[in-house]
Motif scaffolding. Sequence first.
Motif, PDB file in Angstrom:
ATOM      1  N   GLY A   1       0.843  -1.196   0.000  1.00 45.66           N
ATOM      2  CA  GLY A   1       0.000   0.000   0.000  1.00 45.66           C
ATOM      3  C   GLY A   1       0.868   1.230   0.000  1.00 45.66           C
ATOM      4  N   GLY A   2       0.565   2.165  -0.929  1.00 44.84           N
ATOM      5  CA  GLY A   2       1.459   3.321  -1.096  1.00 44.84           C
ATOM      6  C   GLY A   2       0.797   4.648  -0.854  1.00 44.84           C
ATOM      7  N   SER A   3      -0.280   4.642  -0.036  1.00 50.26           N
ATOM      8  CA  SER A   3      -0.962   5.918   0.224  1.00 50.26           C
ATOM      9  C   SER A   3      -0.628   6.394   1.640  1.00 50.26           C
ATOM     10  N   ALA A   4      -1.562   7.092   2.277  1.00 49.49           N
ATOM     11  CA  ALA A   4      -1.280   7.740   3.569  1.00 49.49           C
ATOM     12  C   ALA A   4      -0.668   6.766   4.580  1.00 49.49           C
ATOM     13  N   ALA A   5      -1.310   5.608   4.762  1.00 50.08           N
ATOM     14  CA  ALA A   5      -0.837   4.675   5.792  1.00 50.08           C
ATOM     15  C   ALA A   5       0.480   4.012   5.376  1.00 50.08           C
TER      16      ALA A   5
ATOM     17  N   ILE B   1       5.286  -1.908  -1.784  1.00 44.80           N
ATOM     18  CA  ILE B   1       4.643  -2.371  -3.018  1.00 44.80           C
ATOM     19  C   ILE B   1       3.288  -1.691  -3.123  1.00 44.80           C
ATOM     20  N   ARG B   2       3.052  -1.075  -4.269  1.00 44.09           N
ATOM     21  CA  ARG B   2       1.723  -0.480  -4.482  1.00 44.09           C
ATOM     22  C   ARG B   2       1.285  -0.738  -5.916  1.00 44.09           C
ATOM     23  N   LYS B   3      -0.045  -0.702  -6.092  1.00 45.56           N
ATOM     24  CA  LYS B   3      -0.629  -1.037  -7.393  1.00 45.56           C
ATOM     25  C   LYS B   3      -0.429   0.057  -8.432  1.00 45.56           C
TER      26      LYS B   3
ATOM     27  N   PRO C   1      -5.155  11.652  -1.079  1.00 45.21           N
ATOM     28  CA  PRO C   1      -6.573  11.259  -1.080  1.00 45.21           C
ATOM     29  C   PRO C   1      -7.516  12.393  -0.693  1.00 45.21           C
ATOM     30  N   CYS C   2      -7.115  13.177   0.319  1.00 46.94           N
ATOM     31  CA  CYS C   2      -8.021  14.226   0.805  1.00 46.94           C
ATOM     32  C   CYS C   2      -8.136  15.371  -0.192  1.00 46.94           C
ATOM     33  N   GLY C   3      -7.229  15.431  -1.142  1.00 46.18           N
ATOM     34  CA  GLY C   3      -7.266  16.504  -2.142  1.00 46.18           C
ATOM     35  C   GLY C   3      -8.176  16.186  -3.316  1.00 46.18           C
TER      36      GLY C   3
ATOM     37  N   ALA D   1      -1.332  -2.155   4.348  1.00 47.88           N
ATOM     38  CA  ALA D   1      -1.925  -0.810   4.344  1.00 47.88           C
ATOM     39  C   ALA D   1      -2.723  -0.674   3.048  1.00 47.88           C
ATOM     40  N   THR D   2      -3.641  -1.640   2.850  1.00 48.19           N
ATOM     41  CA  THR D   2      -4.335  -1.775   1.563  1.00 48.19           C
ATOM     42  C   THR D   2      -5.567  -0.887   1.443  1.00 48.19           C
ATOM     43  N   GLY D   3      -5.863  -0.092   2.476  1.00 47.67           N
ATOM     44  CA  GLY D   3      -6.841   0.986   2.335  1.00 47.67           C
ATOM     45  C   GLY D   3      -8.281   0.557   2.213  1.00 47.67           C
ATOM     46  N   SER D   4      -9.016   1.339   1.418  1.00 44.35           N
ATOM     47  CA  SER D   4     -10.462   1.121   1.309  1.00 44.35           C
ATOM     48  C   SER D   4     -10.938   1.396  -0.107  1.00 44.35           C
ATOM     49  N   LEU D   5     -12.157   0.953  -0.368  1.00 42.40           N
ATOM     50  CA  LEU D   5     -12.807   1.189  -1.661  1.00 42.40           C
ATOM     51  C   LEU D   5     -14.143   1.877  -1.389  1.00 42.40           C
TER      52      LEU D   5
ATOM     53  N   PRO E   1     -18.639   6.421  -8.364  1.00 42.04           N
ATOM     54  CA  PRO E   1     -18.093   6.257  -7.018  1.00 42.04           C
ATOM     55  C   PRO E   1     -16.717   6.925  -7.012  1.00 42.04           C
ATOM     56  N   VAL E   2     -16.224   7.343  -5.837  1.00 35.49           N
ATOM     57  CA  VAL E   2     -14.951   8.080  -5.828  1.00 35.49           C
ATOM     58  C   VAL E   2     -13.793   7.119  -5.562  1.00 35.49           C
ATOM     59  N   PHE E   3     -13.162   6.645  -6.648  1.00 33.08           N
ATOM     60  CA  PHE E   3     -11.967   5.809  -6.514  1.00 33.08           C
ATOM     61  C   PHE E   3     -10.746   6.720  -6.401  1.00 33.08           C
ATOM     62  N   LYS E   4      -9.757   6.255  -5.620  1.00 38.79           N
ATOM     63  CA  LYS E   4      -8.516   7.035  -5.524  1.00 38.79           C
ATOM     64  C   LYS E   4      -7.615   6.603  -6.677  1.00 38.79           C
ATOM     65  N   ASP E   5      -8.000   7.001  -7.874  1.00 38.49           N
ATOM     66  CA  ASP E   5      -7.348   6.480  -9.074  1.00 38.49           C
ATOM     67  C   ASP E   5      -7.278   7.597 -10.119  1.00 38.49           C
TER      68      ASP E   5
ATOM     69  N   GLU F   1     -17.867  18.577  -0.075  1.00 40.06           N
ATOM     70  CA  GLU F   1     -16.680  19.137  -0.742  1.00 40.06           C
ATOM     71  C   GLU F   1     -16.799  19.008  -2.263  1.00 40.06           C
ATOM     72  N   PHE F   2     -17.277  17.855  -2.728  1.00 45.04           N
ATOM     73  CA  PHE F   2     -17.485  17.687  -4.174  1.00 45.04           C
ATOM     74  C   PHE F   2     -18.480  18.717  -4.694  1.00 45.04           C
ATOM     75  N   ALA F   3     -19.575  18.917  -3.942  1.00 51.70           N
ATOM     76  CA  ALA F   3     -20.617  19.856  -4.380  1.00 51.70           C
ATOM     77  C   ALA F   3     -20.022  21.252  -4.534  1.00 51.70           C
TER      78      ALA F   3
ATOM     79  N   LEU G   1     -14.939   4.833  11.640  1.00 51.78           N
ATOM     80  CA  LEU G   1     -14.300   6.021  11.060  1.00 51.78           C
ATOM     81  C   LEU G   1     -13.103   5.650  10.174  1.00 51.78           C
ATOM     82  N   LYS G   2     -13.013   6.325   9.037  1.00 54.72           N
ATOM     83  CA  LYS G   2     -11.868   6.123   8.142  1.00 54.72           C
ATOM     84  C   LYS G   2     -11.378   7.497   7.700  1.00 54.72           C
ATOM     85  N   LEU G   3     -10.225   7.883   8.209  1.00 47.32           N
ATOM     86  CA  LEU G   3      -9.659   9.191   7.889  1.00 47.32           C
ATOM     87  C   LEU G   3      -8.158   9.050   7.666  1.00 47.32           C
ATOM     88  N   ALA G   4      -7.614   9.938   6.831  1.00 47.42           N
ATOM     89  CA  ALA G   4      -6.175   9.896   6.578  1.00 47.42           C
ATOM     90  C   ALA G   4      -5.397  10.181   7.861  1.00 47.42           C
ATOM     91  N   SER G   5      -5.950  11.056   8.712  1.00 42.20           N
ATOM     92  CA  SER G   5      -5.242  11.394   9.958  1.00 42.20           C
ATOM     93  C   SER G   5      -5.203  10.189  10.900  1.00 42.20           C
ATOM     94  N   ILE G   6      -6.252   9.388  10.893  1.00 40.79           N
ATOM     95  CA  ILE G   6      -6.243   8.164  11.712  1.00 40.79           C
ATOM     96  C   ILE G   6      -5.254   7.155  11.090  1.00 40.79           C
TER      97      ILE G   6
HETATM   98  C1  LIG Z   1     -12.738  12.217  -1.669  1.00 38.42           C
HETATM   99  C2  LIG Z   1     -12.110  11.923  -0.349  1.00 38.42           C
HETATM  100  C3  LIG Z   1     -11.750  12.972   0.488  1.00 38.42           C
HETATM  101  C4  LIG Z   1     -11.175  12.698   1.742  1.00 38.42           C
HETATM  102  N1  LIG Z   1     -10.824  13.744   2.549  1.00 38.42           N
HETATM  103  C5  LIG Z   1     -10.245  13.492   3.753  1.00 38.42           C
HETATM  104  C6  LIG Z   1      -9.839  14.570   4.601  1.00 38.42           C
HETATM  105  O1  LIG Z   1     -10.020  15.755   4.285  1.00 38.42           O
HETATM  106  N2  LIG Z   1      -9.229  14.249   5.776  1.00 38.42           N
HETATM  107  C7  LIG Z   1      -8.998  12.967   6.161  1.00 38.42           C
HETATM  108  O2  LIG Z   1      -8.421  12.730   7.240  1.00 38.42           O
HETATM  109  N3  LIG Z   1      -9.392  11.917   5.368  1.00 38.42           N
HETATM  110  C8  LIG Z   1     -10.004  12.154   4.183  1.00 38.42           C
HETATM  111  N4  LIG Z   1     -10.385  11.108   3.386  1.00 38.42           N
HETATM  112  C9  LIG Z   1     -10.138   9.720   3.831  1.00 38.42           C
HETATM  113  C10 LIG Z   1      -8.738   9.300   3.417  1.00 38.42           C
HETATM  114  O3  LIG Z   1      -8.608   9.436   2.051  1.00 38.42           O
HETATM  115  C11 LIG Z   1      -8.444   7.857   3.806  1.00 38.42           C
HETATM  116  O4  LIG Z   1      -8.674   7.677   5.173  1.00 38.42           O
HETATM  117  C12 LIG Z   1      -6.992   7.521   3.466  1.00 38.42           C
HETATM  118  O5  LIG Z   1      -6.802   7.531   2.083  1.00 38.42           O
HETATM  119  C13 LIG Z   1      -6.604   6.156   4.010  1.00 38.42           C
HETATM  120  O6  LIG Z   1      -5.313   5.879   3.639  1.00 38.42           O
HETATM  121  P1  LIG Z   1      -4.791   4.391   3.470  1.00 38.42           P
HETATM  122  O7  LIG Z   1      -3.353   4.488   3.122  1.00 38.42           O
HETATM  123  O8  LIG Z   1      -5.192   3.580   4.640  1.00 38.42           O
HETATM  124  O9  LIG Z   1      -5.629   3.780   2.244  1.00 38.42           O
HETATM  125  P2  LIG Z   1      -5.796   4.188   0.717  1.00 38.42           P
HETATM  126  O10 LIG Z   1      -5.632   5.646   0.540  1.00 38.42           O
HETATM  127  O11 LIG Z   1      -7.062   3.558   0.266  1.00 38.42           O
HETATM  128  O12 LIG Z   1      -4.559   3.481  -0.010  1.00 38.42           O
HETATM  129  C14 LIG Z   1      -4.435   2.099  -0.157  1.00 38.42           C
HETATM  130  C15 LIG Z   1      -3.184   1.788  -0.936  1.00 38.42           C
HETATM  131  O13 LIG Z   1      -3.018   0.366  -1.003  1.00 38.42           O
HETATM  132  C16 LIG Z   1      -2.756  -0.029  -2.352  1.00 38.42           C
HETATM  133  N5  LIG Z   1      -3.180  -1.409  -2.505  1.00 38.42           N
HETATM  134  C17 LIG Z   1      -4.367  -1.960  -2.144  1.00 38.42           C
HETATM  135  N6  LIG Z   1      -4.360  -3.287  -2.411  1.00 38.42           N
HETATM  136  C18 LIG Z   1      -3.145  -3.571  -2.931  1.00 38.42           C
HETATM  137  C19 LIG Z   1      -2.522  -4.766  -3.390  1.00 38.42           C
HETATM  138  N7  LIG Z   1      -3.150  -5.924  -3.375  1.00 38.42           N
HETATM  139  N8  LIG Z   1      -1.268  -4.694  -3.876  1.00 38.42           N
HETATM  140  C20 LIG Z   1      -0.595  -3.503  -3.891  1.00 38.42           C
HETATM  141  N9  LIG Z   1      -1.136  -2.350  -3.464  1.00 38.42           N
HETATM  142  C21 LIG Z   1      -2.380  -2.383  -2.993  1.00 38.42           C
HETATM  143  C22 LIG Z   1      -3.542   0.999  -3.142  1.00 38.42           C
HETATM  144  O14 LIG Z   1      -3.152   0.985  -4.470  1.00 38.42           O
HETATM  145  C23 LIG Z   1      -3.179   2.270  -2.362  1.00 38.42           C
HETATM  146  O15 LIG Z   1      -1.887   2.705  -2.687  1.00 38.42           O
HETATM  147  C24 LIG Z   1     -10.969  11.349   2.136  1.00 38.42           C
HETATM  148  C25 LIG Z   1     -11.322  10.305   1.281  1.00 38.42           C
HETATM  149  C26 LIG Z   1     -11.885  10.579   0.047  1.00 38.42           C
HETATM  150  C27 LIG Z   1     -12.262   9.448  -0.863  1.00 38.42           C
END
Ligand SMILES: Cc1cc2nc3c(=O)[nH]c(=O)nc-3n(C[C@H](O)[C@H](O)[C@H](O)COP(=O)(O)OP(=O)(O)OC[C@H]3O[C@@H](n4cnc5c(N)ncnc54)[C@H](O)[C@@H]3O)c2cc1C
Length: 446
Positions: free
Chosen positions: A10-14, A34-36, A43-45, A104-108, A124-128, A156-158, A292-297
């Motif tokens: 997982g290559g995002s916030a966590a 490793i990330r996809k 994500p929050c942007g 740290a595979t995140g959410s959909l 739907p809002v994919f992080k893609d 925020e989208f609105a 709760l699912k937040l980037a800060s958490i």
């Molecule tokens: C539109 C929007 C606005 C948001 N605004 C805020 C905000 O203002 N403040 C806030 O705190 N939170 C906000 N959030 C929530 C925040 O985006 C999430 O809590 C945060 O992205 C979680 O991070 P994460 O790294 O856990 O997961 P994700 O961001 O979902 O990242 C998961 C990562 O894992 C990778 N991955 C998954 N499966 C595999 C696999 N099998 N192999 C390799 N890689 C894999 C993905 O490609 C990705 O890189 C927002 C969310 C959205 C959708």
Amino acid sequence: MKHTDIAVVGGSAAGITAAITARRHYPEKKQLLIRKEEQVLIPCGIPYIFGTVGGPEKNLIPDEVLAKNGIELVIDEVTEVDREKGEVKTAGGETIAYDRLILATGSLPAMPPVPGFQLSNVFPVFKDVAQLRSMQKALKEVSDLVIIGGGFIGVEFADECKKALQANVSIVEMLPHCLMLAYDEEFCAQAEQLLDSRGITPITDTKVARVMGEDRVEGVELAGGRTLRAQAVIVGIGAIANVNLAKNAGLPIGPTGGIVVDRTMRTLDARIFACGDCAEKFSFFGGRPSPLKLASIATAEARIAGANLFGTRRENIGTVGVWSTVIGETAFATAGLTESLAARHGYNYVVGAAEAINRHPGGMPGAHPMKVKLVFEKHNAMILGGQVMGDKAAGEVINAISACVQRRMTAEDIAMFQTGTHPALTASPISYQFVNAAEAAIAALR
Ligand SMILES: Cc1cc2nc3c(=O)[nH]c(=O)nc-3n(C[C@H](O)[C@H](O)[C@H](O)COP(=O)(O)OP(=O)(O)OC[C@H]3O[C@@H](n4cnc5c(N)ncnc54)[C@H](O)[C@@H]3O)c2cc1C
């Protein structure tokens, strides 16, 4: 076959934060992430891509942060975790042996089975990056946009879409108010008034029955039969933990759908940790499962997971729930329990509120009112939470409130705060909102 001491999936916030933290705590260890996806979005942007920022390519996390920390980047999808062998396998045919693994595979995005959600132009809002690019292109052609979900993502989208598109924008929210999971009613009512004044129509207390159309969106039917014109629909109704890898590896999944972890972010397997949106959470208040699912958490959990890989150094206190949003120039921020959540949790509580201009004198440039509302337990005056509305400084004031909640401070502690003030930056020391809200609660407690 590759070997690494630490593998992060997982290559995002966590994922990034866990890897950087592991580097700080275990500088000698070999690390690989490793990330996809080729490019990682902030994500929050994402909502700001559609208005303020202008496009997904302007909302990316730079890869240099990994290189700078000596973390090897592998762009590939992990398809299997073999816990017996301590290996992950990827879609690209690689096998990587690990000593410690962080998931740290995140959410959909959540997509409940609402009729019509499969139509084209339902987003739907994919992080893609690619998906957001095509969404941005499609939205340019639209004259009526319906957003399903009046949480912070929908709001925020609105606001951003209204800024950028010549479209009518409506939000459909099933609760009595937009933002109601995070704010008390008076804050939500203010937010709805602001949306309205910006040409956005909030439709609350209303469920969507179906999205209408043959192949493509033609409208939205609400429960009760009313229909809205729409050529596109954005769905912002929550997120589901992405736990397939963990599940297939036999790791237990918790009541809100996340990977079960202990307070050190360790899964049932002593060599595997999980953090971020994919990990199960518990509330700071009472310890029940928290959705709760937040980037800060996610990043707070990642700092725990990364530090604990080869010895326990940190523990999770549970999710306090701190976040903020902004509509036009007015910020809304929340930490811990609102008054209505405190009641729902069974607390006997008292509130204190204070409002003042955020400059002194009020004629200073940038003057804007700011209101602070604090909630305290009645029997010991301990703070349970706070909400802030008004000046954009709310986004930082709420972090100070969150620190008070985490340190379980009392109304008296806060009333005795030594605060720094400045005419061009804050309210006057006499009317400082945070301190005066605590004083108001003390008066109510007397
Ligand atoms: C539109 C929007 C606005 C948001 N605004 C805020 C905000 O203002 N403040 C806030 O705190 N939170 C906000 N959030 C929530 C925040 O985006 C999430 O809590 C945060 O992205 C979680 O991070 P994460 O790294 O856990 O997961 P994700 O961001 O979902 O990242 C998961 C990562 O894992 C990778 N991955 C998954 N499966 C595999 C696999 N099998 N192999 C390799 N890689 C894999 C993905 O490609 C990705 O890189 C927002 C969310 C959205 C959708």
